[in-house]
Design a protein around this motif. Structure first.
Motif, PDB file in Angstrom:
ATOM      1  N   THR A   1     -24.525 108.426  53.616  1.00 55.24           N
ATOM      2  CA  THR A   1     -24.859 109.409  54.630  1.00 55.24           C
ATOM      3  C   THR A   1     -26.260 109.108  55.129  1.00 55.24           C
ATOM      4  N   VAL A   2     -26.412 109.039  56.452  1.00 54.32           N
ATOM      5  CA  VAL A   2     -27.715 108.718  57.031  1.00 54.32           C
ATOM      6  C   VAL A   2     -28.093 109.740  58.088  1.00 54.32           C
ATOM      7  N   ASP A   3     -29.388 109.850  58.318  1.00 53.83           N
ATOM      8  CA  ASP A   3     -29.938 110.655  59.400  1.00 53.83           C
ATOM      9  C   ASP A   3     -30.212 109.693  60.552  1.00 53.83           C
ATOM     10  N   LEU A   4     -29.453 109.808  61.613  1.00 54.81           N
ATOM     11  CA  LEU A   4     -29.565 108.878  62.733  1.00 54.81           C
ATOM     12  C   LEU A   4     -30.891 108.993  63.476  1.00 54.81           C
TER      13      LEU A   4
ATOM     14  N   PRO B   1     -32.253  95.088  61.788  1.00 53.56           N
ATOM     15  CA  PRO B   1     -31.009  95.769  61.407  1.00 53.56           C
ATOM     16  C   PRO B   1     -31.125  96.422  60.036  1.00 53.56           C
ATOM     17  N   PHE B   2     -30.599  97.625  59.948  1.00 50.02           N
ATOM     18  CA  PHE B   2     -30.534  98.364  58.691  1.00 50.02           C
ATOM     19  C   PHE B   2     -29.429  97.750  57.841  1.00 50.02           C
ATOM     20  N   ILE B   3     -29.749  97.442  56.594  1.00 56.00           N
ATOM     21  CA  ILE B   3     -28.764  96.903  55.652  1.00 56.00           C
ATOM     22  C   ILE B   3     -28.372  98.040  54.716  1.00 56.00           C
ATOM     23  N   GLY B   4     -27.131  98.508  54.836  1.00 57.79           N
ATOM     24  CA  GLY B   4     -26.632  99.558  53.956  1.00 57.79           C
ATOM     25  C   GLY B   4     -26.221  98.960  52.627  1.00 57.79           C
ATOM     26  N   LYS B   5     -26.425  99.705  51.564  1.00 57.65           N
ATOM     27  CA  LYS B   5     -26.078  99.239  50.227  1.00 57.65           C
ATOM     28  C   LYS B   5     -25.256 100.295  49.512  1.00 57.65           C
ATOM     29  N   GLY B   6     -24.379  99.836  48.665  1.00 59.50           N
ATOM     30  CA  GLY B   6     -23.557 100.746  47.879  1.00 59.50           C
ATOM     31  C   GLY B   6     -22.904  99.986  46.737  1.00 59.50           C
ATOM     32  N   PHE B   7     -22.049 100.679  46.006  1.00 61.10           N
ATOM     33  CA  PHE B   7     -21.380 100.080  44.854  1.00 61.10           C
ATOM     34  C   PHE B   7     -19.881 100.296  44.955  1.00 61.10           C
TER      35      PHE B   7
ATOM     36  N   ARG C   1     -20.919 118.713  58.525  1.00 66.77           N
ATOM     37  CA  ARG C   1     -20.650 119.983  59.190  1.00 66.77           C
ATOM     38  C   ARG C   1     -21.952 120.602  59.707  1.00 66.77           C
ATOM     39  N   GLY C   2     -21.949 120.935  60.993  1.00 66.62           N
ATOM     40  CA  GLY C   2     -23.089 121.579  61.611  1.00 66.62           C
ATOM     41  C   GLY C   2     -24.218 120.638  62.004  1.00 66.62           C
ATOM     42  N   SER C   3     -24.042 119.347  61.801  1.00 67.66           N
ATOM     43  CA  SER C   3     -25.102 118.393  62.108  1.00 67.66           C
ATOM     44  C   SER C   3     -24.730 117.533  63.303  1.00 67.66           C
ATOM     45  N   LYS C   4     -25.724 117.201  64.096  1.00 67.19           N
ATOM     46  CA  LYS C   4     -25.512 116.290  65.213  1.00 67.19           C
ATOM     47  C   LYS C   4     -26.041 114.898  64.913  1.00 67.19           C
ATOM     48  N   CYS C   5     -26.785 114.742  63.830  1.00 63.70           N
ATOM     49  CA  CYS C   5     -27.384 113.442  63.543  1.00 63.70           C
ATOM     50  C   CYS C   5     -27.182 112.951  62.112  1.00 63.70           C
ATOM     51  N   CYS C   6     -26.641 113.746  61.220  1.00 62.17           N
ATOM     52  CA  CYS C   6     -26.350 113.280  59.867  1.00 62.17           C
ATOM     53  C   CYS C   6     -24.883 112.881  59.824  1.00 62.17           C
ATOM     54  N   VAL C   7     -24.639 111.617  59.547  1.00 59.20           N
ATOM     55  CA  VAL C   7     -23.286 111.067  59.642  1.00 59.20           C
ATOM     56  C   VAL C   7     -22.956 110.262  58.389  1.00 59.20           C
ATOM     57  N   ARG C   8     -21.692 110.275  58.035  1.00 61.03           N
ATOM     58  CA  ARG C   8     -21.199 109.453  56.927  1.00 61.03           C
ATOM     59  C   ARG C   8     -20.747 108.121  57.528  1.00 61.03           C
ATOM     60  N   LEU C   9     -21.286 107.028  57.003  1.00 52.67           N
ATOM     61  CA  LEU C   9     -20.953 105.684  57.454  1.00 52.67           C
ATOM     62  C   LEU C   9     -20.250 104.928  56.348  1.00 52.67           C
ATOM     63  N   GLU C  10     -19.265 104.120  56.716  1.00 54.08           N
ATOM     64  CA  GLU C  10     -18.593 103.239  55.765  1.00 54.08           C
ATOM     65  C   GLU C  10     -19.122 101.827  55.969  1.00 54.08           C
ATOM     66  N   LEU C  11     -19.437 101.155  54.875  1.00 55.09           N
ATOM     67  CA  LEU C  11     -19.855  99.757  54.954  1.00 55.09           C
ATOM     68  C   LEU C  11     -18.660  98.886  55.306  1.00 55.09           C
TER      69      LEU C  11
END
Length: 176
Positions: A155-158, A73-79, A107-117
Motif C-alpha cells: 500500500t502506497v501514498d501516491l 523509478p520506485f522499486i517495490g519490494k515484498g515477499f 476506503r475513503g482515500s483518493k491517494c492511498c492505493v494497494r499495488l501488486e508487484l
C-alpha cells in the motif's frame, strides 16, 4: 505537496496530470474488465483497456512510479511464500520490481492505493534481479516479453510520487 494545492501548477484545474487521478482511472478501467479484482501514455492505455471492440481483452495497465525525492523509478519490494513439495515447510523469497498493477484504493482515500508487484519476463525467461544499479542499465539489451502477477501487494501514498509511466494494457500470467 498534494495535487489540489492551489500554489501548485497542477491545481484542481489541471487534476488530470495528478498521479493519484491517473491511478484512480486505471483502477476504474481495470474494474470494468476484471470481475474480481503520443502512442504510449497513461491516457492511451486507459482508452485501449476501455475499447469495446477489442479482440484481445486485456485486464491490466502496468506502470512505473517515479519518486519525488530522486526522480528515479520506485522499486517495490515484498515477499512471496514458497512451499516445499517434499515437506510441509515453507520459506519466504524476497522479490522486487518497478512494475505495478493498481488493485484498489483504500476506503475513503483518493491517494492511498494497494499495488501488486508485477515481475517482468525478459527474452521469454523469468528474471528478477535488481540491485543498486539503475534498472535501465541492467536491462538495456533485454526485451520484456510479458509480466507475471505475483499476488504480492503493498500500500502506497501516491502523494509521495512525482510521475508515472504507463505501458500498453496486458493480461499478466497468474501467480503459481
Amino acid at each position: 505537496m498534494g495535487c489540489s494545492n492551489q500554489n501548485n501548477i497542477y491545481s484542481t484545474k489541471h487534476r488530470e496530470h495528478c498521479v493519484c487521478d491517473i491511478v484512480q482511472s486505471i483502477v476504474h478501467a481495470q474494474d470494468k474488465v476484471n470481475k474480481d479484482t503520443c502512442d504510449t501514455s497513461c491516457y492511451a492505455s486507459i482508452q485501449q483497456l476501455n475499447h469495446k471492440n477489442s479482440f484481445n481483452r486485456h485486464t491490466t495497465i502496468p506502470f512505473l512510479l517515479y519518486c519525488r525525492s530522486s526522480c528515479k523509478p520506485f522499486i517495490g519490494k515484498g515477499f512471496m511464500t514458497k512451499h516445499h513439495n517434499h515437506c510441509s515447510e515453507k520459506s519466504f523469497k524476497e522479490i522486487e520490481s518497478p512494475f505495478f498493477r493498481a488493485k484498489k484504493f483504500l476506503r475513503g482515500s483518493k491517494c492511498c492505493v494497494r499495488l501488486e508487484l508485477l515481475l517482468p519476463i525478459k527474452d521469454k525467461k523469468f528474471s528478477q534481479s535488481f540491485d543498486k544499479r539503475s534498472y535501465c542499465d541492467d536491462h538495456i539489451d533485454k526485451k520484456i516479453t510479458d509480466f507475471i502477477a505475483t499476488g504480492v501487494c503493498l500500500t502506497v501514498d501516491l502523494n509521495q510520487f512525482i510521475g508515472i509511466t504507463c505501458l500498453d494494457p496486458i493480461t499478466p500470467i497468474p501467480p503459481k
